[in-house]
Design a protein around this motif. Structure first.
Motif, short mmCIF file in Angstrom:
data_model
loop_
_atom_site.label_atom_id
_atom_site.label_comp_id
_atom_site.label_asym_id
_atom_site.label_seq_id
_atom_site.Cartn_x
_atom_site.Cartn_y
_atom_site.Cartn_z
N PRO A 76 0.79 -1.23 0.00
CA PRO A 76 0.00 0.00 0.00
C PRO A 76 0.83 1.29 0.00
N LEU A 77 1.99 1.29 0.64
CA LEU A 77 2.80 2.50 0.68
C LEU A 77 3.33 2.87 -0.71
N ARG A 78 3.80 1.87 -1.43
CA ARG A 78 4.34 2.10 -2.79
C ARG A 78 3.21 2.48 -3.74
N ILE A 79 2.08 1.79 -3.66
CA ILE A 79 0.95 2.08 -4.54
C ILE A 79 0.43 3.50 -4.29
N ARG A 80 0.33 3.87 -3.02
CA ARG A 80 -0.13 5.22 -2.66
C ARG A 80 0.80 6.27 -3.28
N GLU A 81 2.10 6.06 -3.18
CA GLU A 81 3.07 7.00 -3.72
C GLU A 81 2.97 7.08 -5.25
N GLU A 82 2.85 5.95 -5.91
CA GLU A 82 2.74 5.95 -7.38
C GLU A 82 1.49 6.69 -7.84
N LEU A 83 0.39 6.49 -7.15
CA LEU A 83 -0.85 7.18 -7.53
C LEU A 83 -0.75 8.68 -7.26
N SER A 84 -0.10 9.06 -6.17
CA SER A 84 0.10 10.49 -5.89
C SER A 84 0.93 11.14 -6.99
N GLN A 85 1.95 10.44 -7.46
CA GLN A 85 2.80 10.97 -8.53
C GLN A 85 2.02 11.10 -9.84
N ARG A 86 0.95 10.35 -9.98
CA ARG A 86 0.12 10.43 -11.18
C ARG A 86 -0.96 11.50 -11.06
N GLY A 87 -0.91 12.27 -9.98
CA GLY A 87 -1.79 13.42 -9.86
C GLY A 87 -3.18 13.12 -9.30
N LEU A 88 -3.34 11.97 -8.66
CA LEU A 88 -4.66 11.66 -8.10
C LEU A 88 -4.79 12.23 -6.69
N GLN A 89 -6.01 12.49 -6.30
CA GLN A 89 -6.29 13.09 -5.00
C GLN A 89 -6.03 12.08 -3.88
N ARG A 90 -5.42 12.55 -2.79
CA ARG A 90 -5.07 11.70 -1.65
C ARG A 90 -6.30 10.97 -1.09
N ALA A 91 -7.41 11.68 -0.94
CA ALA A 91 -8.63 11.07 -0.38
C ALA A 91 -9.14 9.95 -1.29
N ASP A 92 -9.07 10.15 -2.61
CA ASP A 92 -9.51 9.11 -3.56
C ASP A 92 -8.59 7.89 -3.49
N ILE A 93 -7.31 8.14 -3.34
CA ILE A 93 -6.33 7.04 -3.23
C ILE A 93 -6.61 6.23 -1.97
N GLU A 94 -6.80 6.92 -0.85
CA GLU A 94 -7.06 6.23 0.42
C GLU A 94 -8.33 5.38 0.33
N LEU A 95 -9.37 5.95 -0.29
CA LEU A 95 -10.63 5.22 -0.45
C LEU A 95 -10.42 3.97 -1.31
N ALA A 96 -9.69 4.10 -2.40
CA ALA A 96 -9.43 2.96 -3.29
C ALA A 96 -8.65 1.87 -2.56
N LEU A 97 -7.66 2.26 -1.76
CA LEU A 97 -6.87 1.26 -1.01
C LEU A 97 -7.74 0.54 0.02
N ARG A 98 -8.60 1.31 0.71
CA ARG A 98 -9.48 0.71 1.72
C ARG A 98 -10.51 -0.23 1.09
N GLU A 99 -11.06 0.19 -0.04
CA GLU A 99 -12.15 -0.59 -0.66
C GLU A 99 -11.65 -1.69 -1.59
N SER A 100 -10.33 -1.85 -1.69
CA SER A 100 -9.78 -2.84 -2.62
C SER A 100 -10.08 -4.27 -2.20
N GLY A 101 -10.34 -4.48 -0.91
CA GLY A 101 -10.59 -5.84 -0.42
C GLY A 101 -9.32 -6.68 -0.34
N ILE A 102 -8.19 -6.04 -0.47
CA ILE A 102 -6.91 -6.76 -0.45
C ILE A 102 -6.44 -6.88 0.99
N SER A 103 -6.04 -8.10 1.37
CA SER A 103 -5.39 -8.28 2.67
C SER A 103 -3.91 -8.01 2.45
#
Length: 155
Positions: A76-103
């Motif tokens: 999640p830390l690496r994915i969050r950083e990559e998405l931030s670098q692609r210009g996505l909003q932090r809140a949207d990234i956090e929501l996507a990580l939470r709702e991914s259903g990934i353990s």
């Protein structure tokens, strides 16, 4: 030599071609269209229309990206950083990580097993080596510590 996108139809067609290959975020699509010579005004118009039609979706892009990178063994830390670098909003990234259903702990263990054949580190040097690899992949030190101490999936 790339052709200049000088009509709205050409910009839309190019955007749809890119979206047909894979999901894109708006910022990424804007960058690619700009590189092909489209004006910002035409890009905004075309992308607004694609968004209204449901063909361009940030949430679908986020879901697709998180899933793809997690399957590739990233945390999640690496994915969050990559998405931030692609210009996505932090809140949207956090929501996507939470709702991914990934353990993420299971994902960490799978990545570790593939790389180190499930062999726990026997000394400080090996522990550091494994820890560096997993941290680089985007897993927190807390998660890595739990793995090394055997408190992974049992918790």
């Amino acid at each position: 030599m790339t052709a200049v996108l000088d009509t709205l139809v050409a910009v839309r067609r190019t955007a749809m071609d890119l979206l047909a290959r894979r999901e894109h975020g708006r910022v990424e699509l804007t960058r690619k269209l700009r590189q092909r010579g489209a004006s910002d005004e035409m890009i905004d118009t075309a992308l607004d229309r694609l968004t209204e039609e449901g063909l361009l979706s940030e949430s679908r892009y986020l879901e697709s990206f998180v899933s793809y990178r997690a399957r590739s063994g990233y945390g999640p830390l690496r994915i969050r950083e990559e998405l931030s670098q692609r210009g996505l909003q932090r809140a949207d990234i956090e929501l996507a990580l939470r709702e991914s259903g990934i353990s993420w702990q299971e994902n960490l263990e799978d990545t570790w097993r593939r790389k180190f054949a499930g062999h726990l580190p026997i000394d400080a040097r090996e522990r550091a080596k494994q820890g560096r690899f997993l941290a680089y992949r985007g897993y927190s030190m807390e998660m890595i510590g739990r793995l090394f101490s055997g408190r992974g999936l049992d918790d």
